[in-house]
Design a protein around this motif. Structure first.
Motif, PDB file in Angstrom:
ATOM      1  N   ILE A  17      -5.851   4.014   6.241  1.00 28.78           N
ATOM      2  CA  ILE A  17      -5.666   4.758   5.002  1.00 28.78           C
ATOM      3  C   ILE A  17      -4.093   3.388   4.769  1.00 28.78           C
ATOM      4  O   ILE A  17      -3.315   3.097   5.212  1.00 28.78           O
ATOM      5  CB  ILE A  17      -4.902   6.124   5.040  1.00 28.78           C
ATOM      6  CG1 ILE A  17      -3.770   6.393   6.384  1.00 28.78           C
ATOM      7  CG2 ILE A  17      -6.207   7.178   4.419  1.00 28.78           C
ATOM      8  CD1 ILE A  17      -3.630   7.915   6.431  1.00 28.78           C
ATOM      9  N   ASP A  19      -0.743   3.262   1.628  1.00 25.80           N
ATOM     10  CA  ASP A  19      -0.035   3.204   0.455  1.00 25.80           C
ATOM     11  C   ASP A  19       1.004   2.433   0.670  1.00 25.80           C
ATOM     12  O   ASP A  19       1.566   1.596   1.058  1.00 25.80           O
ATOM     13  CB  ASP A  19       0.952   4.654   1.285  1.00 25.80           C
ATOM     14  CG  ASP A  19       2.047   4.906  -0.443  1.00 25.80           C
ATOM     15  OD1 ASP A  19       1.981   4.318  -1.088  1.00 25.80           O
ATOM     16  OD2 ASP A  19       3.298   5.859   0.333  1.00 25.80           O
ATOM     17  N   ARG A  26       2.361   0.678   3.257  1.00 25.79           N
ATOM     18  CA  ARG A  26       2.623   0.850   5.391  1.00 25.79           C
ATOM     19  C   ARG A  26       0.946   1.294   5.741  1.00 25.79           C
ATOM     20  O   ARG A  26       0.176   2.622   4.539  1.00 25.79           O
ATOM     21  CB  ARG A  26       2.782   2.612   5.066  1.00 25.79           C
ATOM     22  CG  ARG A  26       4.488   2.795   3.994  1.00 25.79           C
ATOM     23  CD  ARG A  26       5.310   4.144   3.598  1.00 25.79           C
ATOM     24  NE  ARG A  26       6.929   3.876   3.093  1.00 25.79           N
ATOM     25  CZ  ARG A  26       7.010   3.667   2.542  1.00 25.79           C
ATOM     26  NH1 ARG A  26       6.369   3.066   1.326  1.00 25.79           N
ATOM     27  NH2 ARG A  26       8.232   3.420   2.362  1.00 25.79           N
ATOM     28  N   PRO A  40       1.665   4.731  12.577  1.00 22.15           N
ATOM     29  CA  PRO A  40       1.703   4.204  11.485  1.00 22.15           C
ATOM     30  C   PRO A  40       2.498   2.910  11.561  1.00 22.15           C
ATOM     31  O   PRO A  40       3.377   1.988  11.986  1.00 22.15           O
ATOM     32  CB  PRO A  40       2.836   4.952  10.560  1.00 22.15           C
ATOM     33  CG  PRO A  40       3.754   5.808  11.352  1.00 22.15           C
ATOM     34  CD  PRO A  40       2.730   6.308  12.314  1.00 22.15           C
ATOM     35  N   LEU A 314       6.848   9.552   4.867  1.00 22.18           N
ATOM     36  CA  LEU A 314       5.236   8.680   4.598  1.00 22.18           C
ATOM     37  C   LEU A 314       3.836  10.136   4.534  1.00 22.18           C
ATOM     38  O   LEU A 314       2.809  10.433   4.857  1.00 22.18           O
ATOM     39  CB  LEU A 314       4.568   8.608   6.072  1.00 22.18           C
ATOM     40  CG  LEU A 314       5.577   7.234   7.026  1.00 22.18           C
ATOM     41  CD1 LEU A 314       5.284   7.428   8.837  1.00 22.18           C
ATOM     42  CD2 LEU A 314       5.597   5.839   6.919  1.00 22.18           C
ATOM     43  N   LEU A 317       0.743   8.878   2.947  1.00 23.21           N
ATOM     44  CA  LEU A 317       0.007   8.931   4.089  1.00 23.21           C
ATOM     45  C   LEU A 317      -1.102  10.233   4.574  1.00 23.21           C
ATOM     46  O   LEU A 317      -2.029  10.244   4.963  1.00 23.21           O
ATOM     47  CB  LEU A 317       0.366   7.688   5.618  1.00 23.21           C
ATOM     48  CG  LEU A 317       0.435   7.004   5.339  1.00 23.21           C
ATOM     49  CD1 LEU A 317       1.255   5.383   6.218  1.00 23.21           C
ATOM     50  CD2 LEU A 317      -0.443   5.818   4.617  1.00 23.21           C
TER      51      LEU A 317
END
Length: 341
Positions: A17, A19, A26, A40, A314, A317
């Protein structure tokens, strides 16, 4: 029993995943359907020529894991096989990602779709309320975030699913209302002849507003960064910075209120991003809420809509992870935005 739609929509683990903003990228990896995202990895986009380089360094090399699928949120519209970011020189090329980083299945969403998904993924401990009443559980919601630019998305519920509605609402026009506004507005830097929300409601927009206030009053321009303007405003060491931040907050309230009207956002309006987190004291000062509520003939109704600041840096995420683990529970349109390599 697993339904056909669940099998069709499902991603193969491990799932990356991501971002991707204008300044920072991220990344995290989900190992299986019951796992929370791993640690992360945050990198500056300016430090890498391409997103593929960033994935190789931040994920494959650092984490020693090779994801099979990816859900990537990018700051910009998702059109075609080569996706350019609005405030970053990276171009995402999903069809090439099997060869470059080993990804066989890639979905690319708008970054504020991820922020909208975060609204239903985060708990009360990850938000701070800025006035209003109680949120209606299944009513429409809005997310907006001043950052490198101004991102906007809606969130609606239909047929038992939450459906994110991406857009480019940050580029709506924004104009003066008060006599003082009319003095300041001519000195705000336009883009192609107009002042959009993003010309005020982002980091560079805060600096532009500060400069405009200083020029209006013939004052010295001392600060050149958003952080410096914010610091001087919050510690009350510079009256020009104070007025600039106050106007920024007022304009944010006006824009947030307009979007709440568009989406009938009785489920709440959510402010995301680092700037909102840093200026919570200014948001609570009163002028944000006054500007938000000032929508006659609906002012009483607006006063009941809660506004929240997402305090989890975050959060996007978390939203992407919720979708990646169980895509069938969200109404995310993937046609033209999912590539099986």
């Amino acid at each position: 029993m697993t339904s056909t739609s669940e099998r069709t929509d499902a991603f193969e683990f491990p799932i990356l995943i991501a971002d991707i903003g204008g300044t920072n990228a991220r990344f995290a990896v989900i190992d299986n359907a019951d796992a929370i995202p791993g640690e992360p990895q945050i990198v500056r986009t300016a430090d890498f020529a391409t997103i593929d380089d960033a994935i190789r360094t931040a994920v494959i090399e650092r984490l020693s894991v090779r994801p099979r699928s990816a859900v990537i949120a990018v700051a910009g519209p998702v059109n075609g096989d080569e996706i350019a970011l609005t405030n970053c020189p990276w171009i995402v090329k999903p069809r090439a990602m099997e060869e470059t980083v080993g990804l066989k299945d890639v979905v690319v969403l708008n970054d504020f779709e991820a922020q909208a998904l975060a609204v239903v993924a985060l708990g009360d401990e990850h938000v701070e309320k800025i006035g209003g009443g109680e949120a209606l559980p299944h009513a429409g919601r809005v997310v907006l975030g001043p950052g490198t630019g101004l991102g906007v998305a809606g969130l609606i519920r239909s047929s038992g699913k939450w459906i994110p509605v991406p857009g480019e609402g940050g580029h709506m026009d924004i104009g003066p209302r008060t006599p003082r506004d009319y003095q300041i507005w001519p000195h705000i830097e336009p883009l192609d002849g107009r002042v959009s929300g993003e010309q005020i409601l982002c980091g560079r927009g805060l600096v532009s507003t500060y400069r405009a206030v200083a020029i209006t009053d013939g004052r010295e321009i001392v600060h050149t960064t958003p952080a410096a303007v914010t610091r001087a405003a919050l510690d009350k060491s510079d009256s020009v910075a104070e007025e600039a931040l106050s106007l920024f907050v007022t304009c944010l309230g006006r824009t947030a209120g307009d979007l709440a009207l568009v989406f009938k956002a009785q489920g709440g309006v959510y402010l995301s991003g680092g700037i909102a987190q840093k200026i919570i004291p200014a948001l609570k000062a009163g002028n944000f809420r006054a500007a938000f509520d000032d929508k006659a003939p609906h002012s009483e109704w607006m006063a009941e809509i809660p506004v929240y600041v997402i305090t989890d840096p975050l959060g996007a995420l978390a939203g992407l992870a919720a979708y990646a683990r169980a895509p069938h529970t969200f109404g995310v349109e993937t046609e033209g935005r999912r590539w099986h390599n």
